[in-house]
Design a protein around this motif. Structure first.
Motif, mmCIF file in Angstrom:
data_model
loop_
_atom_site.group_PDB
_atom_site.id
_atom_site.type_symbol
_atom_site.label_atom_id
_atom_site.label_comp_id
_atom_site.label_asym_id
_atom_site.label_seq_id
_atom_site.Cartn_x
_atom_site.Cartn_y
_atom_site.Cartn_z
ATOM 1 N N GLY A 175 0.787 -1.234 0.000
ATOM 2 C CA GLY A 175 0.000 0.000 0.000
ATOM 3 C C GLY A 175 0.814 1.278 0.000
ATOM 4 N N LYS A 176 2.104 1.174 -0.290
ATOM 5 C CA LYS A 176 2.965 2.365 -0.258
ATOM 6 C C LYS A 176 3.244 2.953 -1.640
ATOM 7 C CE LYS A 176 5.264 0.868 3.980
ATOM 8 N NZ LYS A 176 6.531 0.358 4.575
ATOM 9 N N ARG A 177 2.808 2.270 -2.687
ATOM 10 C CA ARG A 177 3.031 2.750 -4.059
ATOM 11 C C ARG A 177 1.787 2.467 -4.898
ATOM 12 N NH1 ARG A 177 7.462 4.283 -6.934
ATOM 13 N NH2 ARG A 177 8.826 3.714 -5.193
ATOM 14 N N GLN A 178 1.423 3.415 -5.740
ATOM 15 C CA GLN A 178 0.242 3.297 -6.583
ATOM 16 C C GLN A 178 0.574 2.739 -7.964
ATOM 17 O OE1 GLN A 178 -1.304 7.321 -6.887
ATOM 18 N NE2 GLN A 178 -3.259 6.587 -6.159
ATOM 19 N N ILE A 179 -0.371 1.996 -8.537
ATOM 20 C CA ILE A 179 -0.285 1.616 -9.947
ATOM 21 C C ILE A 179 -1.073 2.618 -10.777
ATOM 22 C CG2 ILE A 179 -1.057 -0.054 -11.678
ATOM 23 C CD1 ILE A 179 -0.543 -2.273 -9.722
ATOM 24 N N HIS A 180 -0.441 3.122 -11.840
ATOM 25 C CA HIS A 180 -1.133 3.891 -12.877
ATOM 26 C C HIS A 180 -1.059 3.037 -14.134
ATOM 27 C CE1 HIS A 180 -1.196 7.545 -10.416
ATOM 28 N NE2 HIS A 180 0.021 7.191 -10.030
ATOM 29 N N CYS A 181 -2.185 2.443 -14.540
ATOM 30 C CA CYS A 181 -2.139 1.414 -15.569
ATOM 31 C C CYS A 181 -2.787 1.850 -16.888
ATOM 32 C CB CYS A 181 -2.809 0.140 -15.075
ATOM 33 S SG CYS A 181 -2.572 -1.239 -16.230
ATOM 34 N N HIS A 182 -1.960 1.930 -17.919
ATOM 35 C CA HIS A 182 -2.421 2.134 -19.293
ATOM 36 C C HIS A 182 -3.333 0.961 -19.665
ATOM 37 C CE1 HIS A 182 -1.593 2.650 -23.765
ATOM 38 N NE2 HIS A 182 -1.806 1.353 -23.716
ATOM 39 N N SER A 183 -4.561 1.271 -20.105
ATOM 40 C CA SER A 183 -5.525 0.193 -20.356
ATOM 41 C C SER A 183 -6.582 0.653 -21.353
ATOM 42 C CB SER A 183 -6.205 -0.211 -19.042
ATOM 43 O OG SER A 183 -6.869 0.910 -18.472
ATOM 44 N N TYR A 184 -7.173 -0.314 -22.029
ATOM 45 C CA TYR A 184 -8.253 -0.011 -22.973
ATOM 46 C C TYR A 184 -9.419 -0.994 -22.839
ATOM 47 C CZ TYR A 184 -5.259 3.362 -25.337
ATOM 48 O OH TYR A 184 -4.472 4.448 -25.608
ATOM 49 N N ARG A 185 -9.129 -2.301 -23.013
ATOM 50 C CA ARG A 185 -10.207 -3.274 -23.121
ATOM 51 C C ARG A 185 -10.724 -3.731 -21.766
ATOM 52 N NH1 ARG A 185 -8.809 -7.776 -27.616
ATOM 53 N NH2 ARG A 185 -9.057 -8.994 -25.706
ATOM 54 N N GLN A 186 -12.031 -4.026 -21.751
ATOM 55 C CA GLN A 186 -12.689 -4.413 -20.497
ATOM 56 C C GLN A 186 -12.095 -5.685 -19.896
ATOM 57 O OE1 GLN A 186 -16.706 -5.823 -20.794
ATOM 58 N NE2 GLN A 186 -16.486 -6.529 -22.900
ATOM 59 N N ASP A 187 -11.743 -6.680 -20.750
ATOM 60 C CA ASP A 187 -11.234 -7.939 -20.209
ATOM 61 C C ASP A 187 -9.902 -7.733 -19.500
ATOM 62 O OD1 ASP A 187 -10.142 -7.305 -22.688
ATOM 63 O OD2 ASP A 187 -9.902 -9.379 -23.319
ATOM 64 N N GLU A 188 -9.055 -6.865 -20.058
ATOM 65 C CA GLU A 188 -7.749 -6.625 -19.432
ATOM 66 C C GLU A 188 -7.874 -5.790 -18.164
ATOM 67 O OE1 GLU A 188 -4.604 -6.864 -22.959
ATOM 68 O OE2 GLU A 188 -5.777 -5.033 -22.976
ATOM 69 N N ILE A 189 -8.801 -4.850 -18.173
ATOM 70 C CA ILE A 189 -9.065 -4.069 -16.952
ATOM 71 C C ILE A 189 -9.499 -5.011 -15.833
ATOM 72 C CG2 ILE A 189 -10.593 -2.334 -15.931
ATOM 73 C CD1 ILE A 189 -10.699 -1.072 -18.829
ATOM 74 N N MET A 190 -10.434 -5.900 -16.168
ATOM 75 C CA MET A 190 -10.902 -6.886 -15.186
ATOM 76 C C MET A 190 -9.760 -7.787 -14.702
ATOM 77 S SD MET A 190 -14.166 -6.825 -14.370
ATOM 78 C CE MET A 190 -14.601 -8.504 -13.969
ATOM 79 N N ASN A 191 -8.920 -8.236 -15.647
ATOM 80 C CA ASN A 191 -7.833 -9.150 -15.284
ATOM 81 C C ASN A 191 -6.897 -8.535 -14.253
ATOM 82 O OD1 ASN A 191 -8.495 -11.430 -16.679
ATOM 83 N ND2 ASN A 191 -7.232 -10.989 -18.453
ATOM 84 N N LEU A 192 -6.548 -7.254 -14.430
ATOM 85 C CA LEU A 192 -5.626 -6.629 -13.476
ATOM 86 C C LEU A 192 -6.275 -6.492 -12.101
ATOM 87 C CD1 LEU A 192 -2.847 -5.493 -12.942
ATOM 88 C CD2 LEU A 192 -3.687 -3.243 -13.647
ATOM 89 N N THR A 193 -7.573 -6.205 -12.064
ATOM 90 C CA THR A 193 -8.230 -6.124 -10.753
ATOM 91 C C THR A 193 -8.283 -7.502 -10.093
ATOM 92 O OG1 THR A 193 -10.453 -6.374 -11.721
ATOM 93 C CG2 THR A 193 -9.646 -4.126 -11.414
#
Length: 276
Positions: free
Chosen positions: A131-149
């Motif tokens: 919890g000490k560093r944030q991810i800023h994630c380049h993303s487009y498609r719904q499936d990949e957004i879901m996968n990272l979560t």
């Protein structure tokens, strides 16, 4: 002395989150800066900002939009991108366990024991889990957004902000439940294949699901006109004008976890005023 800084200040932009390109699934540091014309790089850093790291998903990473000559670099598939990220976090947990084990052994044993070899990348990944560093994630498609979560759920952390997130409207309810922010374009689409389902109502639809939404520029030129970008959320989706303003002021500050200091005009905050 970059003229873009001068022009962006003239257009009303006072702060920026700088991210490098999107060729790597796990990238490098971001920089949150105050646009102070004439200052050097160190003089522009917002030192109170939470550290961040750039991640990326999709075509840029697997090189499908770079032409046929780039066929030797891993990963070559979206599944490979997912696997690199998952492997990285698994390795960071193992690294952290070895560090803890070494510390325990060092305390018990009076003799000096050599520590595990230091790995800065794995330390950065552990900071995300911790919890000490944030991810800023380049993303487009719904499936990949879901996968990272889903990866984040498995390792018990929350994705900080999905950048671009042009299919975020398809999974807006899930983004809200996960707690990730969304920083999107107002009306960019169809410039590569994975962007074809982008719509200008993206920001409004995510906002309706209580996702913290900001509008980003991805461009030193567009960054001069973030007030107009905010107005597009009113046009496309009927966002309340006050909430649209927050998409370029308070909401990005909340995403970067610096809203205690900037993002709105309140007692105790930095006095950054913009008048049009």
């Amino acid at each position: 002395d970059d003229i873009a800084i001068y022009r962006e200040l003239a257009g009303g932009l006072t702060m920026a989150n700088l991210l490098h390109g999107s060729a790597n699934a796990i990238g490098g540091q971001n920089a949150v800066i105050k646009l102070r014309w004439g200052k050097n790089a160190a003089g522009m850093l917002m030192k109170r900002a939470k550290p961040g790291i750039k991640f990326a998903l999709g075509e840029n990473v697997k090189q499908s939009n770079w032409g046929d000559k780039h066929t030797t670099r891993y990963p070559q598939t979206r599944m490979g991108v997912d696997q690199i990220i998952r492997d990285g976090f698994s390795a960071s947990l193992e690294y952290h366990e070895k560090q803890q084990e070494w510390q325990k052994l060092s305390k018990r044993n009076q003799k000096k024991i050599a520590p595990p070899r230091r790995d800065l990348e794995l330390e950065a990944l552990w900071e995300i889990v911790d919890g000490k560093r944030q991810i800023h994630c380049h993303s487009y498609r719904q499936d990949e957004i879901m996968n990272l979560t889903l990866i984040a759920d498995d390792f018990d952390f929350t994705v900080g902000v999905f950048q671009h997130v042009l299919e975020g409207y398809k999974v807006a309810e899930y983004l809200s439940r996960h707690g990730a922010g969304a920083s999107t374009f107002s009306d960019w689409w169809a410039y590569k294949f994975e962007v074809y389902d982008a719509i200008p109502h993206n920001a409004a639809l995510m906002h309706e699901e209580n996702v913290i939404v900001s509008l980003n520029s991805d461009s030193s030129e567009l960054a001069r006109r973030m007030n107009l970008e905010a107005s597009k959320a009113v046009k496309y989706g009927g966002v309340d004008p006050q909430d649209a303003w927050k998409m370029v002021t308070l909401y990005p500050a909340m995403q970067l976890e610096i809203d205690e200091y900037v993002g709105s005009i309140e007692t105790g905050k930095d006095a950054d005023f913009v008048l049009w």
